[in-house]
Design a protein around this motif. Structure first.
Motif, PDB file in Angstrom:
ATOM      1  N   ALA A  47       0.844  -1.198   0.000  1.00  0.00           N
ATOM      2  CA  ALA A  47       0.000   0.000   0.000  1.00  0.00           C
ATOM      3  C   ALA A  47       0.882   1.250   0.000  1.00  0.00           C
ATOM      4  O   ALA A  47       1.927   1.287   0.653  1.00  0.00           O
ATOM      5  CB  ALA A  47      -0.896   0.004   1.233  1.00  0.00           C
ATOM      6  N   THR A  48       0.407   2.248  -0.757  1.00  0.00           N
ATOM      7  CA  THR A  48       1.078   3.545  -0.799  1.00  0.00           C
ATOM      8  C   THR A  48      -0.037   4.590  -0.767  1.00  0.00           C
ATOM      9  O   THR A  48      -1.214   4.234  -0.798  1.00  0.00           O
ATOM     10  CB  THR A  48       1.892   3.682  -2.106  1.00  0.00           C
ATOM     11  OG1 THR A  48       1.055   3.333  -3.207  1.00  0.00           O
ATOM     12  CG2 THR A  48       3.121   2.771  -2.102  1.00  0.00           C
ATOM     13  N   VAL A  49       0.327   5.858  -0.722  1.00  0.00           N
ATOM     14  CA  VAL A  49      -0.704   6.888  -0.877  1.00  0.00           C
ATOM     15  C   VAL A  49      -0.317   7.816  -2.014  1.00  0.00           C
ATOM     16  O   VAL A  49       0.869   8.044  -2.268  1.00  0.00           O
ATOM     17  CB  VAL A  49      -0.930   7.732   0.409  1.00  0.00           C
ATOM     18  CG1 VAL A  49      -1.591   6.904   1.492  1.00  0.00           C
ATOM     19  CG2 VAL A  49       0.354   8.368   0.898  1.00  0.00           C
ATOM     20  N   VAL A  57      -3.422   0.212  -3.362  1.00  0.00           N
ATOM     21  CA  VAL A  57      -2.859  -1.071  -2.950  1.00  0.00           C
ATOM     22  C   VAL A  57      -2.841  -2.020  -4.137  1.00  0.00           C
ATOM     23  O   VAL A  57      -3.722  -1.937  -5.001  1.00  0.00           O
ATOM     24  CB  VAL A  57      -3.650  -1.653  -1.750  1.00  0.00           C
ATOM     25  CG1 VAL A  57      -5.078  -1.995  -2.122  1.00  0.00           C
ATOM     26  CG2 VAL A  57      -2.954  -2.849  -1.128  1.00  0.00           C
ATOM     27  N   ARG A  58      -1.805  -2.860  -4.198  1.00  0.00           N
ATOM     28  CA  ARG A  58      -1.690  -3.852  -5.261  1.00  0.00           C
ATOM     29  C   ARG A  58      -0.719  -4.937  -4.801  1.00  0.00           C
ATOM     30  O   ARG A  58       0.026  -4.741  -3.845  1.00  0.00           O
ATOM     31  CB  ARG A  58      -1.235  -3.230  -6.589  1.00  0.00           C
ATOM     32  CG  ARG A  58       0.210  -2.902  -6.703  1.00  0.00           C
ATOM     33  CD  ARG A  58       0.650  -1.800  -5.778  1.00  0.00           C
ATOM     34  NE  ARG A  58       0.328  -0.458  -6.269  1.00  0.00           N
ATOM     35  CZ  ARG A  58       0.365   0.602  -5.504  1.00  0.00           C
ATOM     36  NH1 ARG A  58       0.719   0.527  -4.218  1.00  0.00           N
ATOM     37  NH2 ARG A  58       0.066   1.791  -5.977  1.00  0.00           N
ATOM     38  N   GLN A  77       8.439   4.026 -12.777  1.00  0.00           N
ATOM     39  CA  GLN A  77       7.531   5.065 -13.276  1.00  0.00           C
ATOM     40  C   GLN A  77       6.057   4.667 -13.156  1.00  0.00           C
ATOM     41  O   GLN A  77       5.176   5.396 -13.602  1.00  0.00           O
ATOM     42  CB  GLN A  77       7.864   5.379 -14.744  1.00  0.00           C
ATOM     43  CG  GLN A  77       9.256   5.985 -14.877  1.00  0.00           C
ATOM     44  CD  GLN A  77       9.756   6.025 -16.306  1.00  0.00           C
ATOM     45  OE1 GLN A  77       9.125   5.481 -17.211  1.00  0.00           O
ATOM     46  NE2 GLN A  77      10.907   6.639 -16.518  1.00  0.00           N
ATOM     47  N   SER A  78       5.810   3.502 -12.576  1.00  0.00           N
ATOM     48  CA  SER A  78       4.432   3.047 -12.390  1.00  0.00           C
ATOM     49  C   SER A  78       3.741   3.939 -11.357  1.00  0.00           C
ATOM     50  O   SER A  78       4.376   4.779 -10.699  1.00  0.00           O
ATOM     51  CB  SER A  78       4.435   1.600 -11.893  1.00  0.00           C
ATOM     52  OG  SER A  78       5.049   1.536 -10.613  1.00  0.00           O
ATOM     53  N   ALA A  79       2.444   3.705 -11.171  1.00  0.00           N
ATOM     54  CA  ALA A  79       1.726   4.479 -10.142  1.00  0.00           C
ATOM     55  C   ALA A  79       2.390   4.275  -8.784  1.00  0.00           C
ATOM     56  O   ALA A  79       2.657   5.243  -8.055  1.00  0.00           O
ATOM     57  CB  ALA A  79       0.258   4.050 -10.110  1.00  0.00           C
ATOM     58  N   LYS A  80       2.680   3.019  -8.444  1.00  0.00           N
ATOM     59  CA  LYS A  80       3.287   2.779  -7.122  1.00  0.00           C
ATOM     60  C   LYS A  80       4.663   3.419  -7.042  1.00  0.00           C
ATOM     61  O   LYS A  80       5.051   3.957  -6.003  1.00  0.00           O
ATOM     62  CB  LYS A  80       3.336   1.273  -6.815  1.00  0.00           C
ATOM     63  CG  LYS A  80       4.500   0.521  -7.432  1.00  0.00           C
ATOM     64  CD  LYS A  80       4.482  -0.955  -7.167  1.00  0.00           C
ATOM     65  CE  LYS A  80       3.624  -1.746  -8.121  1.00  0.00           C
ATOM     66  NZ  LYS A  80       3.797  -1.460  -9.567  1.00  0.00           N
TER      67      LYS A  80
END
Ligand SMILES: Cc1cc2nc3c(=O)[nH]c(=O)nc-3n(C[C@H](O)[C@H](O)[C@H](O)COP(=O)(O)O)c2cc1C
Length: 210
Positions: A47-49, A57-58, A77-80
């Motif tokens: 999880a990140t914000v 979360v992934r 460079q992904s969302a996470k």
């Protein structure tokens, strides 16, 4: 740095919670899960914000358990990746249904060294290495066909020993808090929490209500 253990549980910790080192305990539980889980015992939800504080979360695969951190690999460079670069923190949970156990961790996230990412990248099969070059993870994709065409072009261009692309590598989560959970009868589960105290010199262990 040597870490002292302050056990506040009154000597109540018994199997499967034996041992003071939360990294070693995770390794032990993962090894047990590897015998019983049908797939990916090392899958964890990270999880990140985002910039607005909205959680995300992934699932990723836990690839290395070090003496003070947990390592996974992804596209920077992904969302996470963007969320980690912006905040430097995150949390994960691993739930093993077959064991009825859960491990949680929260803390700081940093990139592993380029050498460490290179070594892991080179250990992957060639298809996964080309895939890491080809995928602009988390960004829109026109069609499956355009990704397949990109993979085919990169396979010809990069040959059999592609270098790690700069946009791909490892992250290490260094926990400041961990929790080990095991199922108990009538929902009276066992929970033990490890918290880093005194400028990360002491792991304090307590029992929590279920
Ligand atoms: C079992 C499983 C394992 C996965 N392992 C990884 C992984 O190790 N690294 C990764 O980048 N994505 C992995 N994924 C895909 C991620 O869940 C996710 O779709 C992807 O990383 C994009 O996430 P983001 O857009 O939040 O960055 C895995 C998915 C599943 C279901």
């Amino acid at each position: 740095m040597a870490i002292t253990i302050r056990d506040m549980t009154g000597g109540e910790r018994s199997a499967p919670f034996v041992g003071d080192d939360p990294f070693a305990l995770t390794r032990t539980w993962l090894a047990e899960a590897a015998k019983t889980e049908p797939n990916d015992p090392n899958a964890m939800q990270i999880a990140t914000v985002d910039a607005d504080g909205l959680p995300n979360v992934r699932t990723v695969l836990l690839k290395e358990i070090e003496t003070d951190g947990f390592v996974f690999y992804t596209n920077y460079q992904s969302a996470k990746g963007q969320e980690i670069e912006a905040t430097g923190q995150g949390a994960f949970v691993i739930h093993w249904k077959s064991l009825r156990r859960q491990v949680r961790a929260r803390g700081l996230i940093e990139r592993v060294s380029a050498e460490q990412s290179d070594a892991y990248f080179q250990s992957r099969d060639i298809g996964s290495r080309i895939g890491a070059h080809a995928s602009e993870q988390s960004r829109p994709l026109d069609s499956r066909g355009s990704l397949a065409a990109k993979v085919a072009a990169l396979t010809l261009k990069l040959g059999t020993k592609p270098r790690r692309p700069e946009h791909w590598g490892g992250y290490r989560l260094r926990p400041i808090e961990m929790e080990f959970w095991a199922d108990g009868a009538f929902r009276l589960h066992d929970r033990f929490r490890w918290v880093l105290k005194n400028e990360a010199k002491v792991w304090q262990i307590s029992r929590l209500n279920p």
